[in-house]
Scaffold this active site. Structure first.
Site, PDB file in Angstrom:
ATOM      1  N   ASP A 111      -4.083  20.326  -9.386  1.00  0.00           N
ATOM      2  CA  ASP A 111      -3.177  19.650  -8.469  1.00  0.00           C
ATOM      3  C   ASP A 111      -1.872  20.445  -8.469  1.00  0.00           C
ATOM      4  O   ASP A 111      -1.373  20.831  -9.534  1.00  0.00           O
ATOM      5  CB  ASP A 111      -2.925  18.214  -8.954  1.00  0.00           C
ATOM      6  CG  ASP A 111      -2.886  17.216  -7.808  1.00  0.00           C
ATOM      7  OD1 ASP A 111      -2.133  17.455  -6.858  1.00  0.00           O
ATOM      8  OD2 ASP A 111      -3.585  16.192  -7.900  1.00  0.00           O
ATOM      9  N   ASP A 212      -0.407  18.612  -3.199  1.00  0.00           N
ATOM     10  CA  ASP A 212       0.134  17.273  -3.031  1.00  0.00           C
ATOM     11  C   ASP A 212       1.136  17.216  -1.864  1.00  0.00           C
ATOM     12  O   ASP A 212       2.046  18.054  -1.793  1.00  0.00           O
ATOM     13  CB  ASP A 212       0.853  16.904  -4.334  1.00  0.00           C
ATOM     14  CG  ASP A 212       1.207  15.440  -4.429  1.00  0.00           C
ATOM     15  OD1 ASP A 212       0.287  14.624  -4.539  1.00  0.00           O
ATOM     16  OD2 ASP A 212       2.413  15.122  -4.412  1.00  0.00           O
ATOM     17  N   GLU A 267      -3.170  18.164   0.912  1.00  0.00           N
ATOM     18  CA  GLU A 267      -3.045  16.735   1.186  1.00  0.00           C
ATOM     19  C   GLU A 267      -2.047  16.631   2.340  1.00  0.00           C
ATOM     20  O   GLU A 267      -0.853  16.887   2.163  1.00  0.00           O
ATOM     21  CB  GLU A 267      -2.543  15.962  -0.029  1.00  0.00           C
ATOM     22  CG  GLU A 267      -2.630  14.455   0.219  1.00  0.00           C
ATOM     23  CD  GLU A 267      -1.697  13.613  -0.623  1.00  0.00           C
ATOM     24  OE1 GLU A 267      -1.954  12.417  -0.770  1.00  0.00           O
ATOM     25  OE2 GLU A 267      -0.681  14.139  -1.134  1.00  0.00           O
ATOM     26  N   HIS A 340      -7.470   8.761  -5.991  1.00  0.00           N
ATOM     27  CA  HIS A 340      -6.641   7.979  -6.912  1.00  0.00           C
ATOM     28  C   HIS A 340      -5.571   7.150  -6.193  1.00  0.00           C
ATOM     29  O   HIS A 340      -4.834   6.419  -6.842  1.00  0.00           O
ATOM     30  CB  HIS A 340      -5.982   8.930  -7.911  1.00  0.00           C
ATOM     31  CG  HIS A 340      -5.029   9.875  -7.226  1.00  0.00           C
ATOM     32  ND1 HIS A 340      -5.456  10.841  -6.335  1.00  0.00           N
ATOM     33  CD2 HIS A 340      -3.686   9.972  -7.257  1.00  0.00           C
ATOM     34  CE1 HIS A 340      -4.416  11.490  -5.858  1.00  0.00           C
ATOM     35  NE2 HIS A 340      -3.323  10.987  -6.401  1.00  0.00           N
ATOM     36  N   ASP A 341      -5.470   7.301  -4.879  1.00  0.00           N
ATOM     37  CA  ASP A 341      -4.489   6.531  -4.108  1.00  0.00           C
ATOM     38  C   ASP A 341      -5.148   5.469  -3.233  1.00  0.00           C
ATOM     39  O   ASP A 341      -4.452   4.779  -2.479  1.00  0.00           O
ATOM     40  CB  ASP A 341      -3.699   7.465  -3.180  1.00  0.00           C
ATOM     41  CG  ASP A 341      -2.855   8.484  -3.921  1.00  0.00           C
ATOM     42  OD1 ASP A 341      -2.381   8.170  -5.034  1.00  0.00           O
ATOM     43  OD2 ASP A 341      -2.675   9.600  -3.394  1.00  0.00           O
TER      44      ASP A 341
HETATM   45  C1  GLC Z   1       0.456  12.120  -3.345  1.00  0.00           C
HETATM   46  C2  GLC Z   1      -0.361  11.719  -4.545  1.00  0.00           C
HETATM   47  C3  GLC Z   1       0.155  10.409  -5.058  1.00  0.00           C
HETATM   48  C4  GLC Z   1       1.583  10.591  -5.468  1.00  0.00           C
HETATM   49  C5  GLC Z   1       2.429  11.160  -4.342  1.00  0.00           C
HETATM   50  C6  GLC Z   1       3.717  11.696  -4.860  1.00  0.00           C
HETATM   51  O1  GLC Z   1       0.265  11.270  -2.281  1.00  0.00           O
HETATM   52  O2  GLC Z   1      -1.722  11.712  -4.227  1.00  0.00           O
HETATM   53  O3  GLC Z   1      -0.611   9.916  -6.123  1.00  0.00           O
HETATM   54  O4  GLC Z   1       2.128   9.369  -5.885  1.00  0.00           O
HETATM   55  O5  GLC Z   1       1.793  12.222  -3.686  1.00  0.00           O
HETATM   56  O6  GLC Z   1       3.500  12.848  -5.610  1.00  0.00           O
END
Ligand code: GLC
Ligand code: CA
Length: 597
Positions: A111, A212, A267, A340-341
């Site tokens: 990540d 991310d 992402e 995980h979200d």
């Molecule tokens: C992304 C991650 C999430 C995190 C956010 C801030 O969306 O997947 O878990 O809280 O970024 O880093």
């Protein structure tokens, strides 16, 4: 490690790449496996389960952040990009994990969280120390405007996106928690630092990056106010797909990514199809693929994340089909429902049953794109019956509850119901390994509650049961690697079948009639030289039919489907129970894939 850069590549959907041909398994290290009884998962725990992942057929792991962090957002707040989080182990443990994974033919994707750092990162400690510190411009500092925040942006984790800092009497921007200050990507020194750090990891031998919120790194010029929703203007409006994001990613690609054979996935919250075609363009000048969220936003009610509407299957079909058709040949997509979200898909689109887990897996894994399995999804792990707000650990859920109830915008009980359905903590309960105390995750006190259904839903039981969700996943993952099918599964074109079948105008009644049947074909032409007609004939066509409902349904099979030569490739109902007719009768949650030749 460095690869021949002269080999200029095209990444279109026909170009063969390892990151298209495999399934990615995501690990949330905190909740995967605890090796030392402190209640927190760790690197040695992951290493002890590589055999399990190999058994499932996994060749790519994505690890959620394992770097040094004060854990305000469970590692997404990084204090040192070149050190391992104390609770997870040491750099030696990481090296051992990477070496053993590689020996077993498993790649590791890290990540990369570089939209922001932790406020405890040395860069921020220096940046906040004085207005003329060298690192001041590593972050986004602004003067107060009339004694207030510089604009109306709200953080993704509630409250303003600005925090007042006493030391220098200015505000800094944080799109997430106030312990996650946003980096200033306009500063070339920030980009140098990030690219050096990435190179350091690549030289260590890692196999890629999941980036991310990478669509948020370039903020709108002048940081203007945005449209208010609730108390603030969601900072996404001022940050997603900003003016320089593609320029920055192209620079990253030139300076780092193009020098290694990596998997890179962005992402990309708030990405449109048009934007995705740039991020994941087939020429390979930015990233390999996007990870976008439109389909998981379909059960959002008018009040945003914390309001719920049932997921409409026609809308889901339409949305996934749009991405399939638009990106074919020009960009590459990720296929996922869980991470995980996100809450657990089997509790969201399914009915918590193993059949629904298998049906959803079939629907997803046979589309064009790279499929992702999030830990426990392969067991059919469900949402967790959390009770009060005290059961939650996630900063997003806790802050939203506090803010919305205190402002009188929501009633506590009603909001808690939404949080129970949507909270990210649903995905973060410990992995269910067996039926021993704490699901075999830890011998200590787990950092978050274990889902009580671990006594029936667990890896040990499912490994032993040929009919389990685990063994179904294992089978569809293997099909992707089977030379007989991989070509069509990975590279074939996609067509939705009978989109209007049983589709009434009433999309508020999502599970009405045949509209719950999601059916599509995949087609790959033969490679033999000769006429197009010949290649069409030599080609392979798959027919995928999934009944996304807990009711029996029928599906009107198109005239051109020849059942006589159809071969069942996989499905969650035994072949003997299938009667192949023009009006195909489908059991609740039935899924089947046929080869039509
Ligand atoms: C992304 C991650 C999430 C995190 C956010 C801030 O969306 O997947 O878990 O809280 O970024 O880093
Ligand atoms: Ca531990």
């Amino acid at each position: 490690m460095a690869r021949n850069c002269k080999e200029k590549r095209s990444f279109g959907s026909t170009a063969r790449r390892w990151w298209k041909e495999n399934v990615v398994y995501q690990i949330y290290p905190r909740s995967f496996c605890d090796s030392n009884g402190d209640g927190v998962g760790d690197l040695n725990g992951i290493r002890s389960k590589l055999g399990y992942l190999k058994e499932l057929g996994i060749h790519i792991l994505w690890l959620s952040p394992v770097y040094k962090s004060p854990n305000d957002d469970n590692g997404y707040d990084i204090a040192d990009y070149r050190a391992i989080m104390d609770e997870f182990g040491t750099m030696e443990d990481f090296d051992a994990l990477l070496a053993e994974a590689h020996q077993m033919g498993i790649k590791i994707v890290m990540d990369l969280v570089v939209n922001h750092t932790s406020d405890e990162h040395q860069w921020f400690v220096e940046s906040r120390s004085s207005r003329d510190n060298d690192k001041r411009d590593y972050y986004i500092w602004r003067e107060a405007v009339d004694g207030h925040e510089p604009n109306n942006w709200g953080s993704c984790f509630s409250g303003s996106a600005w925090e007042w800092d006493e030391t220098t009497g200015m505000y800094y921007l944080h799109c997430f928690s106030k312990k996650q200050p946003d980096l200033n990507w306009e500063n070339p020194k920030v980009r140098d630092e990030v690219f050096d750090m990435m190179t350091w990891w690549c030289e260590k031998g890692i196999d890629g990056f999941r980036m991310d919120v990478i669509s948020m790194i370039s903020k709108k010029e002048g940081l203007p106010d945005g449209p208010v929703e609730g108390l603030y203007s969601p900072c996404m409006y001022g940050t997603c797909n900003g003016p320089h994001v593609h320029e920055y990613l192209q620079e990253m690609n030139r300076r780092v990514l193009s020098k290694y054979d990596l998997m890179t996935v962005g992402e990309t919250a708030g990405v449109t199809v048009e934007e995705a075609k740039k991020y994941a363009n087939a020429e390979g000048t930015e990233l390999n693929m996007v990870f976008q969220f439109e389909h998981v936003g379909l059960d959002e009610g008018p009040g945003g994340k914390w309001s719920i509407t049932p997921m409409s299957i026609p809308a889901l079909k339409e949305n996934l089909t749009k991405w399939e058709k638009e990106l074919d040949g020009v960009a590459w997509n990720s296929l996922f429902f869980c991470n995980h979200d996100q809450p657990r898909v089997v509790s969201r689109l399914g009915d918590n049953s193993p059949q629904s887990a298998k049906c959803i897996a079939t629907m997803l894994h046979f589309m064009q794109g790279t499929p992702y399995v999030y830990q426990g999804e392969e067991l059919g792990m469900t949402n967790c019956p959390f009770g009060s707000i005290e059961d939650y650990r996630d900063i997003e859920s806790i802050n939203a509850y506090r803010e919305l109830t205190e402002a009188g915008l929501r009633q506590p009980e009603e909001l808690l119901e939404c949080i129970a359905y949507k909270s990210r903590d649903n995905a973060r309960t410990p992995m269910q390994w067996d039926d021993s105390p704490n699901a075999g995750f830890t011998t200590g006190q787990p950092w978050i509650m274990v889902n009580p259904n671990y006594t029936t839903i667990n890896a040990a039981a499912e490994l032993a049961d040929p009919d389990s969700v685990f063994n179904y996943y294992k089978q569809i993952i293997a099909l992707r690697q089977d030379s007989k099918w991989s070509d069509v599964i990975v590279y074939g074109s996609y067509d939705l079948l009978a989109p209007e079948a049983g589709r009434s105008a009433a999309s508020e009644v999502p599970l009405d009639g045949n509209e719950a049947v999601f059916a599509y074909t995949r087609h790959r032409e033969g490679r033999s030289p000769g006429s197009a007609a010949r290649r069409q004939k030599d080609g392979v066509t798959l027919l995928v039919v999934c009944n996304l409902s807990d009711q029996a349904r029928t599906f009107p099979v198109p005239e051109n489907v020849q059942w006589d030569s159809a071969e069942l490739v996989t499905g969650n109902v035994p072949q003997a129970d299938l009667t192949l007719t023009r009006e195909l009768a489908l059991a609740p949650w039935q899924a089947a894939v046929w080869a039509l030749n």
